[in-house]
Design a protein around this motif. Structure first.
Motif, short mmCIF file in Angstrom:
data_model
loop_
_atom_site.label_atom_id
_atom_site.label_comp_id
_atom_site.label_asym_id
_atom_site.label_seq_id
_atom_site.Cartn_x
_atom_site.Cartn_y
_atom_site.Cartn_z
N PHE A 176 -0.95 1.31 -4.02
CA PHE A 176 -0.29 2.57 -4.37
C PHE A 176 1.17 2.48 -3.95
N THR A 177 2.09 2.62 -4.92
CA THR A 177 3.51 2.44 -4.63
C THR A 177 4.36 3.54 -5.24
N PHE A 178 5.17 4.19 -4.41
CA PHE A 178 6.26 5.02 -4.92
C PHE A 178 7.54 4.28 -4.57
N ARG A 179 8.14 3.63 -5.59
CA ARG A 179 9.37 2.89 -5.34
C ARG A 179 10.55 3.86 -5.48
N THR A 180 11.30 4.01 -4.41
CA THR A 180 12.42 4.96 -4.44
C THR A 180 13.58 4.38 -5.24
N ARG A 181 14.42 5.27 -5.73
CA ARG A 181 15.55 4.83 -6.56
C ARG A 181 16.48 3.90 -5.80
N GLN A 182 16.65 4.14 -4.49
CA GLN A 182 17.57 3.28 -3.73
C GLN A 182 17.04 1.85 -3.60
N GLU A 201 14.21 9.63 -7.19
CA GLU A 201 14.60 9.90 -5.81
C GLU A 201 13.54 10.82 -5.19
N ILE A 202 13.42 10.75 -3.87
CA ILE A 202 12.44 11.60 -3.18
C ILE A 202 12.92 11.81 -1.76
N LEU A 203 12.71 13.01 -1.23
CA LEU A 203 13.01 13.27 0.17
C LEU A 203 12.01 12.53 1.04
N TYR A 204 12.47 12.11 2.22
CA TYR A 204 11.56 11.33 3.07
C TYR A 204 10.31 12.12 3.45
N GLU A 205 10.47 13.42 3.74
CA GLU A 205 9.31 14.23 4.11
C GLU A 205 8.27 14.25 2.98
N ASP A 206 8.76 14.35 1.73
CA ASP A 206 7.85 14.35 0.59
C ASP A 206 7.22 12.98 0.37
N TYR A 207 7.98 11.94 0.65
CA TYR A 207 7.48 10.56 0.55
C TYR A 207 6.31 10.37 1.52
N VAL A 208 6.48 10.82 2.74
CA VAL A 208 5.42 10.70 3.76
C VAL A 208 4.18 11.49 3.34
N LYS A 209 4.38 12.72 2.89
CA LYS A 209 3.25 13.54 2.46
C LYS A 209 2.49 12.90 1.31
N LEU A 210 3.22 12.34 0.36
CA LEU A 210 2.60 11.69 -0.79
C LEU A 210 1.74 10.51 -0.36
N PHE A 236 13.53 3.00 4.68
CA PHE A 236 13.82 4.33 4.16
C PHE A 236 14.23 5.24 5.32
N GLN A 237 13.42 5.25 6.36
CA GLN A 237 13.70 6.01 7.58
C GLN A 237 13.17 5.14 8.73
N PRO A 238 13.93 4.08 9.09
CA PRO A 238 13.42 3.04 9.99
C PRO A 238 12.81 3.53 11.28
N GLU A 239 13.41 4.58 11.87
CA GLU A 239 12.92 5.05 13.17
C GLU A 239 11.56 5.73 13.06
N GLU A 240 11.12 6.06 11.86
CA GLU A 240 9.83 6.73 11.69
C GLU A 240 8.78 5.85 11.01
N THR A 241 9.18 4.63 10.67
CA THR A 241 8.29 3.75 9.92
C THR A 241 7.01 3.42 10.66
N LYS A 242 7.14 3.11 11.94
CA LYS A 242 5.96 2.70 12.72
C LYS A 242 4.90 3.78 12.72
N ALA A 243 5.31 5.03 12.89
CA ALA A 243 4.36 6.15 12.91
C ALA A 243 3.70 6.33 11.55
N ASP A 274 6.12 6.25 -9.13
CA ASP A 274 7.43 6.78 -9.48
C ASP A 274 7.70 6.74 -10.98
N CYS A 275 6.93 5.93 -11.71
CA CYS A 275 7.09 5.86 -13.17
C CYS A 275 6.35 7.00 -13.88
#
Length: 256
Positions: A79-85, A91-100, A119-126, A50-51
């Motif tokens: 490998f880390t993308f630390r989101t602004r929150q 900032e990054i959309l969750y879909e883009d975060y997953v793809k990255l 970030f998106q708890p219900e999708e974390t496991k997958a 993210d930097c």
């Protein structure tokens, strides 16, 4: 306790492993980070993607990742993308975060992947399962830059990380005073006794410095230290960290 072995590094036994962040915004700064890392010889390195300001010089994230991996050699890379929150630069959309993350895992150039589990708890496991199937270890993370949750909440959050299937569980919090170290200490010890997986905890800022050096006594197995610059408040220079950890290890061994 179950350990995680990455290249020649065993995470979860002995002294806490020292991780230096790569926080450069461009190739020149990243080259400086890598030079310092090679001279300080940490146990592992973290690329804070993210930097990085990709695209300004025509170089892609993936070209930079290959350069970093090649120059680190046998030093494992997180490998880390630390989101602004959670305290990051972008900032990054969750879909883009997953793809990255999924694309980074498939390159084979990173050894561990940071996943912000809330970030998106219900999708974390997958997401964690997908990354592991690509051959990387997952560091589940959660960061609180405004407060320190109580010990019970810290433990519940780490239990959720465990349930999601992560290989390493990481919590970072911000103290409002020295007493805020107490819930971190309690939660770390309790989870180290309860959970088989490696635990990483830290309290940030000046008040939290002790949490970065006491891991061998509490069960926190990785500590983040500053190279060219810190990636979070309260990080100690890596060479100073190594000296302190070695002295504490010697004291612990004598007491045993």
């Amino acid at each position: 306790m179950r350990t995680v072995t990455v290249k020649n590094l065993v995470i979860g036994q002995g002294m806490p492993k020292i991780c230096i962040p790569i926080t450069g915004k461009n190739r020149a700064e990243i080259e400086q980070d890598l030079e310092i890392i090679r001279s300080m010889k940490p146990d592992l390195a973290e690329w804070r993607v993210d930097c990085y300001e990709a695209g300004k010089n025509g170089e892609t994230i993936w070209e930079m990742l290959r350069t970093i991996s090649d120059k680190l050699g046998e030093i494992p890379l997180l490998f880390t993308f630390r989101t602004r929150q959670e305290g990051g630069e972008k900032e990054i959309l969750y879909e883009d975060y997953v793809k990255l993350l999924e694309k980074a895992a498939r390159t084979g150039l990173a050894d561990l992947m940071d996943v912000e589990v809330f970030f998106q708890p219900e999708e974390t496991k997958a997401l964690i399962k997908s990354l592991q199937e690509s051959g990387v270890f997952v560091v589940a993370s959660n960061h609180h830059f405004q407060r320190t949750p109580d010990a019970g909440e810290l433990q519940e959050r780490m239990r959720y990380m465990d349930e999601c299937g992560a290989d390493i569980l990481k919590m970072a919090v911000m103290p409002q005073g020295s007493l805020d170290l107490c819930p971190v200490l309690e939660a770390t010890i309790q989870m180290h006794q309860e959970c088989e997986k490696p635990i990483v905890t830290m309290s940030m800022g000046a008040s939290g410095v002790l949490s970065r050096i006491w891991g061998e006594f509490t069960g926190s197995c990785i500590t983040f230290a500053a190279g060219r610059q810190a990636s979070a408040p309260g990080q100690i220079k890596a060479d100073e960290m190594r000296s302190v950890l070695e002295k504490l290890h010697q004291i612990k061994e004598r007491k045993n």
